[in-house]
Design a protein around this motif. Structure first.
Motif, PDB file in Angstrom:
ATOM      1  N   ARG A 183     -67.492 -19.105 144.052  1.00  0.00           N
ATOM      2  CA  ARG A 183     -66.363 -19.952 143.618  1.00  0.00           C
ATOM      3  C   ARG A 183     -65.049 -19.175 143.666  1.00  0.00           C
ATOM      4  O   ARG A 183     -64.025 -19.700 144.084  1.00  0.00           O
ATOM      5  CB  ARG A 183     -66.613 -20.468 142.196  1.00  0.00           C
ATOM      6  CG  ARG A 183     -67.887 -21.299 142.060  1.00  0.00           C
ATOM      7  CD  ARG A 183     -67.956 -21.944 140.691  1.00  0.00           C
ATOM      8  NE  ARG A 183     -69.247 -22.616 140.514  1.00  0.00           N
ATOM      9  CZ  ARG A 183     -69.495 -23.460 139.532  1.00  0.00           C
ATOM     10  NH1 ARG A 183     -68.559 -23.722 138.628  1.00  0.00           N
ATOM     11  NH2 ARG A 183     -70.676 -24.029 139.422  1.00  0.00           N
TER      12      ARG A 183
ATOM     13  N   TYR B  20     -70.760 -16.776 139.974  1.00  0.00           N
ATOM     14  CA  TYR B  20     -69.324 -17.083 140.001  1.00  0.00           C
ATOM     15  C   TYR B  20     -68.611 -16.605 141.275  1.00  0.00           C
ATOM     16  O   TYR B  20     -67.570 -17.159 141.651  1.00  0.00           O
ATOM     17  CB  TYR B  20     -68.635 -16.471 138.774  1.00  0.00           C
ATOM     18  CG  TYR B  20     -68.805 -17.306 137.533  1.00  0.00           C
ATOM     19  CD1 TYR B  20     -68.039 -18.453 137.347  1.00  0.00           C
ATOM     20  CD2 TYR B  20     -69.742 -16.957 136.556  1.00  0.00           C
ATOM     21  CE1 TYR B  20     -68.191 -19.225 136.205  1.00  0.00           C
ATOM     22  CE2 TYR B  20     -69.907 -17.726 135.420  1.00  0.00           C
ATOM     23  CZ  TYR B  20     -69.140 -18.866 135.250  1.00  0.00           C
ATOM     24  OH  TYR B  20     -69.293 -19.646 134.128  1.00  0.00           O
TER      25      TYR B  20
ATOM     26  N   TYR C 219     -70.851 -23.347 148.885  1.00  0.00           N
ATOM     27  CA  TYR C 219     -69.975 -23.548 147.733  1.00  0.00           C
ATOM     28  C   TYR C 219     -70.345 -24.838 147.000  1.00  0.00           C
ATOM     29  O   TYR C 219     -70.435 -24.863 145.760  1.00  0.00           O
ATOM     30  CB  TYR C 219     -68.522 -23.591 148.212  1.00  0.00           C
ATOM     31  CG  TYR C 219     -67.521 -23.977 147.145  1.00  0.00           C
ATOM     32  CD1 TYR C 219     -67.304 -23.167 146.037  1.00  0.00           C
ATOM     33  CD2 TYR C 219     -66.787 -25.173 147.248  1.00  0.00           C
ATOM     34  CE1 TYR C 219     -66.379 -23.515 145.069  1.00  0.00           C
ATOM     35  CE2 TYR C 219     -65.864 -25.530 146.280  1.00  0.00           C
ATOM     36  CZ  TYR C 219     -65.664 -24.696 145.196  1.00  0.00           C
ATOM     37  OH  TYR C 219     -64.749 -25.052 144.226  1.00  0.00           O
TER      38      TYR C 219
ATOM     39  N   GLN D  37     -62.287 -20.487 146.356  1.00  0.00           N
ATOM     40  CA  GLN D  37     -61.019 -21.017 145.829  1.00  0.00           C
ATOM     41  C   GLN D  37     -59.837 -20.129 146.229  1.00  0.00           C
ATOM     42  O   GLN D  37     -58.777 -20.638 146.628  1.00  0.00           O
ATOM     43  CB  GLN D  37     -61.089 -21.136 144.301  1.00  0.00           C
ATOM     44  CG  GLN D  37     -61.989 -22.257 143.798  1.00  0.00           C
ATOM     45  CD  GLN D  37     -61.918 -22.407 142.289  1.00  0.00           C
ATOM     46  OE1 GLN D  37     -60.965 -21.963 141.639  1.00  0.00           O
ATOM     47  NE2 GLN D  37     -62.939 -23.032 141.716  1.00  0.00           N
TER      48      GLN D  37
ATOM     49  N   ASN E 183     -73.535 -24.299 145.260  1.00  0.00           N
ATOM     50  CA  ASN E 183     -73.337 -23.485 144.068  1.00  0.00           C
ATOM     51  C   ASN E 183     -72.931 -24.323 142.869  1.00  0.00           C
ATOM     52  O   ASN E 183     -73.383 -24.094 141.734  1.00  0.00           O
ATOM     53  CB  ASN E 183     -72.282 -22.413 144.358  1.00  0.00           C
ATOM     54  CG  ASN E 183     -71.878 -21.633 143.130  1.00  0.00           C
ATOM     55  OD1 ASN E 183     -70.944 -22.023 142.425  1.00  0.00           O
ATOM     56  ND2 ASN E 183     -72.588 -20.547 142.857  1.00  0.00           N
ATOM     57  N   LYS E 184     -72.100 -25.334 143.092  1.00  0.00           N
ATOM     58  CA  LYS E 184     -71.607 -26.166 141.980  1.00  0.00           C
ATOM     59  C   LYS E 184     -72.709 -27.015 141.367  1.00  0.00           C
ATOM     60  O   LYS E 184     -72.568 -27.491 140.244  1.00  0.00           O
ATOM     61  CB  LYS E 184     -70.463 -27.051 142.472  1.00  0.00           C
ATOM     62  CG  LYS E 184     -69.198 -26.263 142.806  1.00  0.00           C
ATOM     63  CD  LYS E 184     -67.968 -27.128 142.916  1.00  0.00           C
ATOM     64  CE  LYS E 184     -68.029 -28.070 144.086  1.00  0.00           C
ATOM     65  NZ  LYS E 184     -66.766 -28.840 144.264  1.00  0.00           N
TER      66      LYS E 184
END
Length: 824
Positions: A647, A644, A623, A651, A626-627
């Motif tokens: 995420r 996406y 994660y 989340q 990924n950001k």
């Protein structure tokens, strides 16, 4: 009876041996019998005479009257003439038994001999399987009906003998038999003539060959119905095996037809037969136009092609599972489904299942082509007529130009001479061939022949091509070229070529296999995800699942090829093996592709690998990774979805909070794609579907409803409705409505979803099946079917355990624990 002295002598020998207590096989037996005869009859017969009588020493002379009289007296007859007279009158020599019990004892002798023979014929492995459920139901209903006869019709290996044996034991002769008072007489067709010599009343079985009502044992019971203590059930297994030629079989069928007609109004007589379809055709011909005679048969078909007569179904998944378990087979059914999806079709035949268990019970590596080799060896390449059968198949392929002119030929073109006709009939009996007729323009019929099982046609054709040309990359290219206008046949040939290459560890050819797979597009099948490429890539992935060494060699090599990266790592990536091993293969892919799209794709797959394995720590790493990635362009909805999804899941599942600004961004992107859809630049809501699929892991039902209704408003979906992904989307939408207290609407949508018709590609079939099962289990509870909901969860647990999808395993276990107290 003087016309049949040999039968009577055989009968006398058997009764002497029965009274003596053992078969007379040695000189010592004759010595002991000679002494016993002297004691019992006060008459002496020499050892040498007894040796000649029992065949220990060959002799052209027939036994003297003195010898026959002495032996008859040993059996408590007055003399040989008394033996003949009592035999002719059907008087049993044992006192204290009435006719029904006497008949039962005689039938028991025949049945025991037949049971022993069938056990030897089919082997102990096959008999481990209990009486099949369909057969148990059919016989139950038949026995309760007014019908006289019924039949179990199937090809070689369909389990006919097993059904006859198990039916005998289950209903009549076993320790816990359902109808112990009934008489059962089981006759194994393979030893019919041997049974004639064993049966104490020879003309009882002989009457089956040429039925004479006056010699029927039923006469006494018709006159004295008070003697009847139950039903007499005659079971003849393998009518096809009694006579070597069809004319004799046809005559025997006529006799049985007469028997059925004779017993039309006698409720205590029942006949059960097993035979192949070609033999049932004799019955059909004999009863043609006779509705009364047909009505005496229970649940049988009297019209259509031979293959339509078959009434023994293939083994069900539960039957296969039970048999594997009973045989302590190491590999479970779900493992077979996962690692060897094509195997199940082969082993749905009881004999093939027997061969499979015998060959692979203690082995780790399993190959479908071994089963096909065994099947072809036991049918086409076996005696009788093995050479003629081989040549006949060769002619078949020559006539259809190796499948290029179709998969059938005219029967008359096969030029069936007398020897070839026997070979042809043998192949048809094995259900390799079947016939059908078509009316031509001159009011005549043309009869065509084709292989009944397409897999056998394809596999034998491929082996013929290999035998003539050798297995090489050049042959595969030739198949690609020669069968370009026959994409299904071409794909099937290449599919089995891949299986053979893997079985034989042909690494050099396999390294170049994607040069062949990439060329399987046709003018009618030009999309990147075309069915041919999908099937061949999935075949390769399935075949190397259990071959670690081959994977370690091939996968790093595939990663270097742009074509293989596209097909093996992207379009048809093995999602079902994501946790087991395929997720770790992505490092090879990324080594040779450093694009933004590739980085995003690998991050998504790695995240899913750890998410499904319930590894939160590694999910967090992905994660965070990924950001830091660059978002792919909006040109490709699926690539953007890959970016996406980590995420969305992280989340909504781990943080239990979906950031508002983040979801606003998803709405914005969806609006852009909707605009492109209206302009005709994209055809389906791939991005929105992917986001909804990701939200389904959490409880964000309002967001799912919002996005779903956005899709309904902005996309034309009619062309998507038959697809599996659309059906799954609708299931998720129904579930979200259910959780939002819109129960009636949710139930209405759920009923409309054709979940049983949902089909997904092989590389993610089980992953999608688990997700569908979980939603189905929820709706089963809503419809008040908690027990069925638990069965769905059990299936999830079984598949998730196999794939090491701990996330789904834990979810199902938790749901099951909640539901079990509610289940009555």
């Amino acid at each position: 009876m003087s016309k049949e002295p040999d039968f009577l002598l055989i009968q006398l020998k058997q009764e002497i041996q029965n009274r003596f207590g053992t078969d007379i096989l040695y000189d010592a037996d004759c010595q002991r019998l000679s002494e016993l005869l002297l004691v019992k009859t006060k008459r002496k017969i020499s050892v040498s005479t007894l040796k000649r009588f029992f065949g220990l020493v060959k002799s052209p002379n027939r036994p003297s009257k003195y010898t026959l009289d002495t032996l008859a007296q040993f059996l408590q007859f007055t003399d040989w003439l008394d033996f003949l007279n009592r035999f002719e009158k059907e008087e049993h020599p044992y006192a204290g038994q009435d006719s029904w019990d006497s008949l039962k004892e005689r039938s028991k002798l025949v049945t025991e001999k037949s049971i022993q023979s069938i056990h030897r014929k089919i082997g102990n492995e096959l008999t481990i399987q209990p009486l099949r459920k369909f057969a148990r139901k059919k016989i139950n209903r038949f026995l309760e009906s007014s019908a006289v006869a019924t039949a179990f019709i199937g090809s070689n290996g369909a389990g006919k003998s097993s059904i006859a044996l198990r039916s005998t034991e289950f209903f009549f002769s076993g320790e816990t038999a359902k109808y112990p008072n009934d008489i059962v007489c089981l006759i194994d067709g393979c030893i019919f003539y041997n049974l004639l010599s064993v049966h104490k009343k020879i003309n009882r079985l002989n009457n089956l060959i040429e039925f004479d009502p006056h010699k029927s044992f039923s006469q006494v019971f018709n006159e004295r119905p008070d003697l009847v203590k139950g039903r007499f059930v005659l079971i003849i297994d393998g009518i096809d095996d009694i006579f070597p030629d069809y004319n004799k079989t046809d005559e025997f069928v006529q006799s049985l037809t007469n028997i059925v007609s004779f017993y039309a109004h006698i409720p205590w007589f029942k006949l059960i037969i097993t035979c192949r379809p070609i033999t049932w055709r004799f019955f059909v011909n004999r009863m043609q136009g006779n509705l009364t005679l047909k009505s005496l048969w229970f649940d049988e078909t009297f019209h259509g092609a031979d293959y339509e007569f078959v009434n023994i179904p293939k083994l069900t998944a539960s039957e296969i599972k039970s048999t594997l378990r009973n045989n302590e087979f190491k590999v479970a059914l779900n493992q077979l489904r996962f690692n060897h999806p094509d195997i199940l079709e082969c082993i749905a035949n009881p004999y093939q299942l027997h061969l499979f268990i015998k060959a692979y019970k203690d082995k780790g590596e399993i190959y479908e082509i071994d089963l096909l080799n065994q099947y072809i060896s036991n049918t086409i390449l076996s005696e009788p007529f093995s050479y003629d059968k081989f040549q006949l198949i060769k002619s078949f392929f020559e006539l259809c130009d190796m499948g290029k002119k179709g998969q059938e030929v005219k029967k008359e073109d096969l030029q069936l001479s007398s020897s070839r006709l026997l070979a042809y009939n043998e192949i048809s009996n094995s259900e390799i061939f079947y016939e059908y007729s078509i009316q031509d323009s001159y009011l005549s019929l043309n009869t065509f022949v084709r292989f009944k099982q397409n897999v056998v046609f394809v596999y034998y054709l491929l082996n013929t091509l290999i035998r003539e040309n050798g297995l090489s990359i050049e042959l595969l290219k030739e198949i690609n070229t020669q069968y370009r206008n026959l994409p299904q046949l071409r794909c099937s040939l290449l599919k089995y070529a891949i299986k053979i290459l893997v079985k034989e560890n042909q690494i050099t050819i396999l390294k170049d296999i994607f040069s062949i797979i990439s060329e399987t597009n046709t003018t009618d099948d030009t999309t990147p995800n075309n069915l041919s490429q999908c099937m061949l890539t999935n075949t390769l992935a399935s075949e190397i699942r259990t071959n670690t060494k081959l994977r370690e060699t091939l996968i790093p090599h595939f990663a270097q090829s742009e074509t293989a990266r596209k097909l093996f790592f992207e379009n048809f990536f093995d999602m079902d093996s994501l946790v087991l091993f395929s997720g770790n293969n992505l490092d090879y892919y990324l080594k040779y592709n450093q694009s933004d799209e590739a980085r995003s794709y690998v991050c998504f797959m790695k995240f899913m690998q750890y998410f499904l394995a319930s590894d939160e720590e590694k999910c967090t790493e992905q994660y965070q990774h990924n950001k830091n990635l660059q978002a792919p362009s909006v040109d490709n909805p699926l690539n953007l979805a890959f970016y996406y999804i980590p995420r969305v899941i992280y989340q909504s599942v781990f943080n239990d909070r979906l950031d508002n600004s983040f979801f606003a961004e998803i709405r914005r992107i969806s609006s852009e794609f909707a605009t492109k859809a209206k302009l005709g630049e994209i055809e389906s809501p791939q991005f929105e579907f992917a986001i909804i699929f990701a939200l389904n892991y959490s409880q964000y039902d309002q967001e799912i409803i919002e996005l779903s209704e956005f899709i309904f408003e902005n996309y034309e979906l009619s062309h998507l409705r038959p697809t599996g992904f659309y059906q799954f989307f609708m299931l998720i939408y129904a579930k979200a409505l259910l959780h939002s207290n819109q129960t009636e609407k949710a139930k209405e949508i759920y009923r409309e979803v054709k979940v049983n018709q949902t089909v997904f590609p092989e590389h993610l079939k089980r992953y999608m099946k688990i997700r569908i099962l979980l939603i189905q289990s929820e709706f089963r509870v809503v419809f008040g079917k908690t027990g069925k909901a638990i069965k769905k969860l059990d299936e999830v647990i079984s598949i998730a355990k196999l794939l090491k999808f701990n996330y789904f395993y834990d979810k199902a276990i938790q749901a099951k624990r909640y539901l079990q107290p509610q289940c009555p």
